[in-house]
Design an enzyme around this catalytic site. Structure first.
Site, PDB file in Angstrom:
ATOM      1  N   GLY A  84      -8.451   7.487   0.230  1.00 34.34           N
ATOM      2  CA  GLY A  84      -7.967   8.561   0.713  1.00 34.34           C
ATOM      3  C   GLY A  84      -6.307   8.077   1.204  1.00 34.34           C
ATOM      4  O   GLY A  84      -5.782   8.851   2.010  1.00 34.34           O
ATOM      5  N   LEU A  85      -5.668   6.954   0.725  1.00 33.68           N
ATOM      6  CA  LEU A  85      -4.390   6.674   1.062  1.00 33.68           C
ATOM      7  C   LEU A  85      -4.101   6.561   2.226  1.00 33.68           C
ATOM      8  O   LEU A  85      -2.973   6.836   2.971  1.00 33.68           O
ATOM      9  CB  LEU A  85      -3.290   7.882   0.489  1.00 33.68           C
ATOM     10  CG  LEU A  85      -3.142   8.053  -1.231  1.00 33.68           C
ATOM     11  CD1 LEU A  85      -2.140   9.173  -1.425  1.00 33.68           C
ATOM     12  CD2 LEU A  85      -2.643   6.636  -1.896  1.00 33.68           C
ATOM     13  N   CYS A 108      -1.569  11.650  -7.484  1.00 37.50           N
ATOM     14  CA  CYS A 108      -1.980  12.201  -6.104  1.00 37.50           C
ATOM     15  C   CYS A 108      -1.986  13.719  -6.586  1.00 37.50           C
ATOM     16  O   CYS A 108      -0.934  14.355  -7.440  1.00 37.50           O
ATOM     17  CB  CYS A 108      -0.666  12.052  -5.104  1.00 37.50           C
ATOM     18  SG  CYS A 108      -0.378  10.266  -5.136  1.00 37.50           S
ATOM     19  N   LYS A 142       0.841  -1.336   0.224  1.00 36.38           N
ATOM     20  CA  LYS A 142      -0.186   0.163  -0.081  1.00 36.38           C
ATOM     21  C   LYS A 142       0.829   1.180   0.029  1.00 36.38           C
ATOM     22  O   LYS A 142       1.855   1.137   0.723  1.00 36.38           O
ATOM     23  CB  LYS A 142      -0.850   0.120   1.350  1.00 36.38           C
ATOM     24  CG  LYS A 142      -1.857   1.143   1.589  1.00 36.38           C
ATOM     25  CD  LYS A 142      -2.813   1.469   0.327  1.00 36.38           C
ATOM     26  CE  LYS A 142      -3.620   2.686   0.410  1.00 36.38           C
ATOM     27  NZ  LYS A 142      -4.170   2.903  -0.765  1.00 36.38           N
TER      28      LYS A 142
HETATM   29  C1  LIG Z   1      -9.098  -0.203  -3.049  1.00 36.64           C
HETATM   30  C2  LIG Z   1      -7.970   0.306  -3.672  1.00 36.64           C
HETATM   31  C3  LIG Z   1      -6.679   0.874  -3.104  1.00 36.64           C
HETATM   32  C4  LIG Z   1      -5.651   1.234  -4.142  1.00 36.64           C
HETATM   33  N1  LIG Z   1      -4.625   1.875  -3.434  1.00 36.64           N
HETATM   34  C5  LIG Z   1      -3.407   1.992  -4.319  1.00 36.64           C
HETATM   35  C6  LIG Z   1      -2.384   2.880  -3.744  1.00 36.64           C
HETATM   36  O1  LIG Z   1      -2.352   2.954  -2.525  1.00 36.64           O
HETATM   37  N2  LIG Z   1      -1.261   2.964  -4.537  1.00 36.64           N
HETATM   38  C7  LIG Z   1      -1.435   2.966  -6.062  1.00 36.64           C
HETATM   39  O2  LIG Z   1      -0.757   3.268  -6.947  1.00 36.64           O
HETATM   40  N3  LIG Z   1      -2.647   2.343  -6.491  1.00 36.64           N
HETATM   41  C8  LIG Z   1      -3.514   2.013  -5.752  1.00 36.64           C
HETATM   42  N4  LIG Z   1      -4.706   1.410  -6.173  1.00 36.64           N
HETATM   43  C9  LIG Z   1      -4.543   1.075  -7.654  1.00 36.64           C
HETATM   44  C10 LIG Z   1      -4.211  -0.372  -7.834  1.00 36.64           C
HETATM   45  O3  LIG Z   1      -3.143  -0.843  -7.557  1.00 36.64           O
HETATM   46  C11 LIG Z   1      -4.606  -0.688  -9.631  1.00 36.64           C
HETATM   47  O4  LIG Z   1      -3.717   0.411 -10.270  1.00 36.64           O
HETATM   48  C12 LIG Z   1      -5.981  -0.442 -10.057  1.00 36.64           C
HETATM   49  O5  LIG Z   1      -7.120  -0.956  -8.947  1.00 36.64           O
HETATM   50  C13 LIG Z   1      -5.961  -1.070 -11.503  1.00 36.64           C
HETATM   51  O6  LIG Z   1      -6.117  -2.825 -11.197  1.00 36.64           O
HETATM   52  P1  LIG Z   1      -7.249  -3.653 -10.980  1.00 36.64           P
HETATM   53  O7  LIG Z   1      -8.351  -3.346 -11.936  1.00 36.64           O
HETATM   54  O8  LIG Z   1      -6.715  -4.895 -11.328  1.00 36.64           O
HETATM   55  O9  LIG Z   1      -7.716  -3.341  -9.573  1.00 36.64           O
HETATM   56  C14 LIG Z   1      -5.900   1.024  -5.479  1.00 36.64           C
HETATM   57  C15 LIG Z   1      -6.850   0.432  -6.061  1.00 36.64           C
HETATM   58  C16 LIG Z   1      -7.909  -0.160  -5.141  1.00 36.64           C
HETATM   59  C17 LIG Z   1      -9.153  -0.839  -5.555  1.00 36.64           C
END
Ligand SMILES: Cc1cc2nc3c(=O)[nH]c(=O)nc-3n(C[C@H](O)[C@H](O)[C@H](O)COP(=O)(O)O)c2cc1C
Length: 305
Positions: free
Chosen positions: A71-72, A131, A44
């Site tokens: 919200g990170l 961000c 994360k």
């Molecule tokens: C609940 C959630 C939290 C996420 N948190 C981050 C994060 O902290 N940093 C980041 O670069 N991407 C974050 N992402 C994006 C994912 O890493 C990914 O790039 C995005 O969800 C697309 O892939 P997917 O369709 O397989 O989920 C988050 C996605 C989700 C659904």
């Protein structure tokens, strides 16, 4: 089919990783399967200080995936250094660890990386540039060439470890953003982050998410991500980590054909915590059935009409 590859000097035993924000710090999924069997895990986002995150609800489902605004939320660098990285260092032997870093300004990327850089338990950084830059009126770093260049430059100056810059798809020319990242010292690129989205509760007229708008993830992202990887691959030669909408081995193959070397699985792990090992075993079967001897044979093999 041989699945291992050396990317940015790091040996990945296979190309299947867990995407940031969808797998915690590894321990959350370790009870469901042996996470050391994967290529790696992206933890994360780490911010300069601990963050509680946005108002609930933070996630909502829709037909083609989900929308989130977390919200990170994260415990901050101290806890990551004291608890999360030591656990990963002790637990993992073969799976590689990437730390996702999120800053509020270009300088903050450098500051966070300097705090973490001497620790054991990880191999590379992934820069989350989706961000807002607080010094630039909240403009999203990934969507402005100057802000992206500054952030990558500051991160690069702070470490000799490999850096993968995670780009956003909602830009006019993602190939250009890929070129800028590489020119400023990115060793690799991760494509794509979520796509901005908004959904209302049709009974109340309010957004379904507490924060209002959010990021769309899941199956809806597959063609968007594959296209973005292809566009970046045409312009840069650094390794690419493909992510967005992968639920099955064939989805991962889409990214490999577009030019991705590794892939990350995100939202699919929420529906099925064993999605990543399932994609891995199905990928082996997919390759064996076609007589493919190495994953590198597929990378970039997709044809353009
Ligand atoms: C609940 C959630 C939290 C996420 N948190 C981050 C994060 O902290 N940093 C980041 O670069 N991407 C974050 N992402 C994006 C994912 O890493 C990914 O790039 C995005 O969800 C697309 O892939 P997917 O369709 O397989 O989920 C988050 C996605 C989700 C659904």
């Amino acid at each position: 089919m041989r699945l291992s590859q050396t990317i940015c000097g790091i040996e990945f035993q296979n190309p299947i990783l867990l995407a940031s924000g969808t797998c915690g710090y590894g321990s959350e999924l370790d009870g469901f399967f042996d996470i050391d069997t994967l290529g790696g895990i992206v933890i994360k986002a780490v911010t300069a200080d601990a963050r509680k995150g946005n108002a609930a609800p933070r996630v909502a489902e829709f037909t083609a995936g989900m929308i989130n605004s977390i919200g990170l939320a994260n415990p901050g660098p101290d806890v990551v250094l004291r608890e999360k990285l030591p656990w990963l260092a002790a637990r993992l032997d073969k799976a590689r660890v990437l730390i996702n870093v999120a800053g509020r300004s270009a300088e903050e990327y450098g500051e966070i990386i300097r705090r973490l850089d001497d620790a054991a338990g990880f191999h590379a950084y992934e820069l989350n540039v989706s961000c807002p830059n607080v010094k630039e009126g909240g403009a999203i770093i990934a969507t402005r060439e100057d802000l992206l260049a500054d952030a990558v430059r500051c991160a690069r100056a702070a470490t000799t470890r490999p850096i993968s810059v995670k780009l956003a798809p909602n830009v006019p020319d993602i190939g250009r953003m890929a070129e800028i990242s590489v020119a400023e010292g990115a060793d690799a690129l991760t494509l794509i982050n979520t796509v901005p989205g908004l959904l209302f509760d049709t009974e109340t007229g309010r957004p379904v998410l507490g924060a209002g708008a959010g990021g769309v993830s899941g199956p809806a992202l597959l063609p968007i991500g594959v296209h973005a990887v292809r566009r970046a691959r045409e312009r840069v030669s650094v390794p690419i980590l493909g992510v967005g909408g992968i639920r099955a081995a064939e989805d991962a193959v889409q990214y490999f054909m577009a030019g991705a070397n590794l892939v990350e699985i995100g939202t699919a792990s929420f529906a099925d915590p064993r999605a990543a090992p399932r994609v891995l075993s199905d990928l082996k079967r997919w390759g064996a059935a076609r007589g493919i001897t190495s994953i590198t044979e597929i990378v970039g093999s997709g044809l353009l009409a």
